[in-house]
Design an enzyme around this catalytic site. Sequence first.
Site, PDB file in Angstrom:
ATOM      1  N   GLU A 308       0.823  -1.214   0.000  1.00 34.72           N
ATOM      2  CA  GLU A 308       0.000   0.000   0.000  1.00 34.72           C
ATOM      3  C   GLU A 308       0.852   1.258   0.000  1.00 34.72           C
ATOM      4  O   GLU A 308       0.608   2.208   0.738  1.00 34.72           O
ATOM      5  CB  GLU A 308      -0.956  -0.014   1.206  1.00 34.72           C
ATOM      6  CG  GLU A 308      -1.870  -1.234   1.207  1.00 34.72           C
ATOM      7  CD  GLU A 308      -2.956  -1.214   2.274  1.00 34.72           C
ATOM      8  OE1 GLU A 308      -2.708  -0.671   3.367  1.00 34.72           O
ATOM      9  OE2 GLU A 308      -4.044  -1.731   1.990  1.00 34.72           O
ATOM     10  N   ASP A 382      -8.394  -8.855   4.241  1.00 35.98           N
ATOM     11  CA  ASP A 382      -8.161  -7.734   5.147  1.00 35.98           C
ATOM     12  C   ASP A 382      -9.231  -7.637   6.227  1.00 35.98           C
ATOM     13  O   ASP A 382     -10.064  -6.735   6.171  1.00 35.98           O
ATOM     14  CB  ASP A 382      -8.118  -6.435   4.319  1.00 35.98           C
ATOM     15  CG  ASP A 382      -7.506  -5.280   5.100  1.00 35.98           C
ATOM     16  OD1 ASP A 382      -7.001  -5.516   6.194  1.00 35.98           O
ATOM     17  OD2 ASP A 382      -7.551  -4.138   4.591  1.00 35.98           O
ATOM     18  N   GLU A 410     -12.592  -2.078  12.183  1.00 40.02           N
ATOM     19  CA  GLU A 410     -12.600  -1.320  10.922  1.00 40.02           C
ATOM     20  C   GLU A 410     -13.728  -1.752   9.987  1.00 40.02           C
ATOM     21  O   GLU A 410     -14.393  -0.913   9.383  1.00 40.02           O
ATOM     22  CB  GLU A 410     -11.242  -1.508  10.233  1.00 40.02           C
ATOM     23  CG  GLU A 410     -11.183  -0.933   8.833  1.00 40.02           C
ATOM     24  CD  GLU A 410      -9.819  -1.132   8.170  1.00 40.02           C
ATOM     25  OE1 GLU A 410      -8.911  -1.732   8.784  1.00 40.02           O
ATOM     26  OE2 GLU A 410      -9.663  -0.678   7.026  1.00 40.02           O
TER      27      GLU A 410
HETATM   28  C1  GCU Z   1      -6.103  -2.060   5.963  1.00 34.13           C
HETATM   29  C2  GCU Z   1      -6.444  -0.716   6.535  1.00 34.13           C
HETATM   30  C3  GCU Z   1      -5.294   0.229   6.454  1.00 34.13           C
HETATM   31  C4  GCU Z   1      -4.047  -0.408   7.060  1.00 34.13           C
HETATM   32  C5  GCU Z   1      -3.782  -1.731   6.387  1.00 34.13           C
HETATM   33  C6  GCU Z   1      -2.638  -2.500   7.016  1.00 34.13           C
HETATM   34  O1  GCU Z   1      -5.974  -1.975   4.580  1.00 34.13           O
HETATM   35  O2  GCU Z   1      -7.556  -0.190   5.865  1.00 34.13           O
HETATM   36  O3  GCU Z   1      -5.651   1.390   7.139  1.00 34.13           O
HETATM   37  O4  GCU Z   1      -2.949   0.420   6.931  1.00 34.13           O
HETATM   38  O5  GCU Z   1      -4.899  -2.547   6.502  1.00 34.13           O
HETATM   39  O6  GCU Z   1      -2.912  -3.465   7.712  1.00 34.13           O
HETATM   40  O7  GCU Z   1      -1.488  -2.181   6.805  1.00 34.13           O
END
Ligand code: GCU
Length: 713
Positions: A308, A382, A410
């Site tokens: 990400e 996730d 979440e």
């Molecule tokens: C999810 C979450 C993110 C977080 C990511 C992670 O995608 O929405 O906010 O950073 O997990 O676990 O790194």
Amino acid sequence: MKRLVLMAAAATSVLGSAGAVRAEDGYDLWLRYRPVEAAQAQGYRALATELVAEGGSPTLAVARAELARGLSGLLGAEPPATPTVSRDGAIVLGTPASSKAVAGLKLPLERLGPDGYVIRSVTLGGRRATVIAANSDVGVLYGTFDLLRRIQTRRPLADLDVAEAPKVTLRVLNHWDNLDRSVERGYSGQSIWDWWKLPDAIDARYVDYARANASLGINGTVLNNVNAKADSLTAPYIAKAAAVADVLRPYGIKVYLSARFSAPIDIGGLKTSDPLDPAVRAWWKAKADEIYRAIPDFGGFLVKANSEGQPGPQDYGRTHADGANMLGEAVAPHGGVVMWRAFVYSHEQPEDRIKQAYNEFVPLDGKFRDNVIVQVKNGPLDFQPREPFHPLFGATPKTPLMMEFQITKEYLGFATHLVYQGPLYEETLQADTWRKGRGATVAKVVDGSVYGHKLTGMAGVANVGSDRNWSGSHFDQANWYAFGRLAWDPHGSSRAIAEEWARLTFSNDPAFVRPVVDMMVASRETMVNYMTPLGLHHIMGRSHHYGPGPWVAGGERADWTSVYYHRASPEGIGFDRMATGSNAVAQYAPQAGRALAADEKNLLWFHRVDWDHKVASGRTLWDELVVRYSQGVQEVAAMRRTWAAMAAHVDPQRHADVAAYLAIQEKEAQWWRDACIAYFQQFSKRPMPAGYAPPPHPVSYYEALNFPYAPGI
Ligand code: GCU
């Protein structure tokens, strides 16, 4: 104003009536130590007439203080502290090194490791005593909390013969807390870490945080977000982390930091963070040395890399093992570990997102240093309401894997939905990986027994914040609790844990415990029903992840949309992950893959089916979807009725808090149902099954709702 006055009046009248429940705000968590009923208190008092605690370490001091605090709250009087047993009914605590009395008993402590403990009813010098003994002071502290829990839940203290040891070594919370006190995916106020005022001002909450965690056996905490800023590794922030570490140390809790992989560039003035570059390696070694000078028992690093948008070793053509090993080497001389996350996927890859972590990490098996542990989310996507277990569990015989659960909700309705996650955790832990034959459950992979790993761990993404009740809602405290208890023993029962928690947190009255525990245990499936029944996944609102969003499409990447996952069309719905599709099922051992794919709970996770596909109930898929969504809403209505009937057992403040959130939950469950049915009906083009009300609005209405100020981002 009027409301405040009314509430005050109500509180007075309750306080005025004998034995009635006092108003509580949830701050005390499961460590409330409210008075035991008179009839039983007498018996407990006889067994707690004095405290015998030799030895002066800070950890023994907090154990003694906790016992004194607990017993005085529960039994009305603090037993006197004496150096040796002088009266019947003494409680003796210590290690063979700290206490002559304990040493003389020659208790079987060898197999209990550093954190285990024994609680035993014994005779010392002709007098009755209860001894809490361990190999280390922190084991004594854990035993102390156990003893208090027994009184809190009204279990007998006579004839005790308890031997307990954790099955997992690293039992850690992961705070996704930012340096400005915002919390990524946090729904309980700000970060408890007041970085700005640290290291000089120490919030009293840090101590209560430590007590709560120690009471569960949690022994580590990662202070900052996995989406880390390199600033956390600068001298001022190391000093701040050291101040927190000083508070947590007596409670057996080590501090860890999330490390940003590009820190050598960001704060070190280097041109690269290539893990094979000698200057980069030297930088990390020096940084680790600097941290250990300030925090001698620093736990180590947690790393999110090449995921990400985070920097990582692949930016330099290196592997995750290269990156992890470089950091492992830096902390190894100090006994530190590296927890390297397997939550990696790239939208540049056309491959099914849920397959990418396995593809990335299985070839690296055996390439990691022995102080590196790979941290794997419970499922391959996730933290969804339901996911099959992550196929990496069991697939890396030479690499220890630690579990990552999300405690903060979440994807599960934030803090306002009552969803007890114990059953979700248990479902994953009890899943059979079928690696090395039947019975190699995920729990056994995590506790190291399947492949004989010594380094083991479980991480929980914390739901702790600055809210008075810590977790955003009273019932979300149960998720923190369940995580901690399962990290201690991943083979534990989520129902038993719920019962223990409900007794500690609210009441021991069976008229309360039974219905509330039933409600908690059922709440996870209820949430699955109204959000993502039958294996649906990732259909929530974009980015904030609040509420339904099955229509989410387009934008920067396909694997952040809903349509990528549900693939609804006039022909059918679901993601084909069988051999005819992405074949993600092949990442499991054949027996495990077959079992998961055959389970209707995972139907649309593994299969693409047409709308008239017959499910186990005999209904068509479309009808079943409507039925499940509707059932979810009805179940929340039933939860509200259950809770309403509990008013006599709960103090008015907490009762009202929970009732208010349940009302939100029902409204939002209805919203999920209506929006999802309205959306999917565009494709199914099937009528509502008889007796089921159509959504009150067209899908365009739901799509137009937007929530720019949803919390957690
Ligand atoms: C999810 C979450 C993110 C977080 C990511 C992670 O995608 O929405 O906010 O950073 O997990 O676990 O790194």
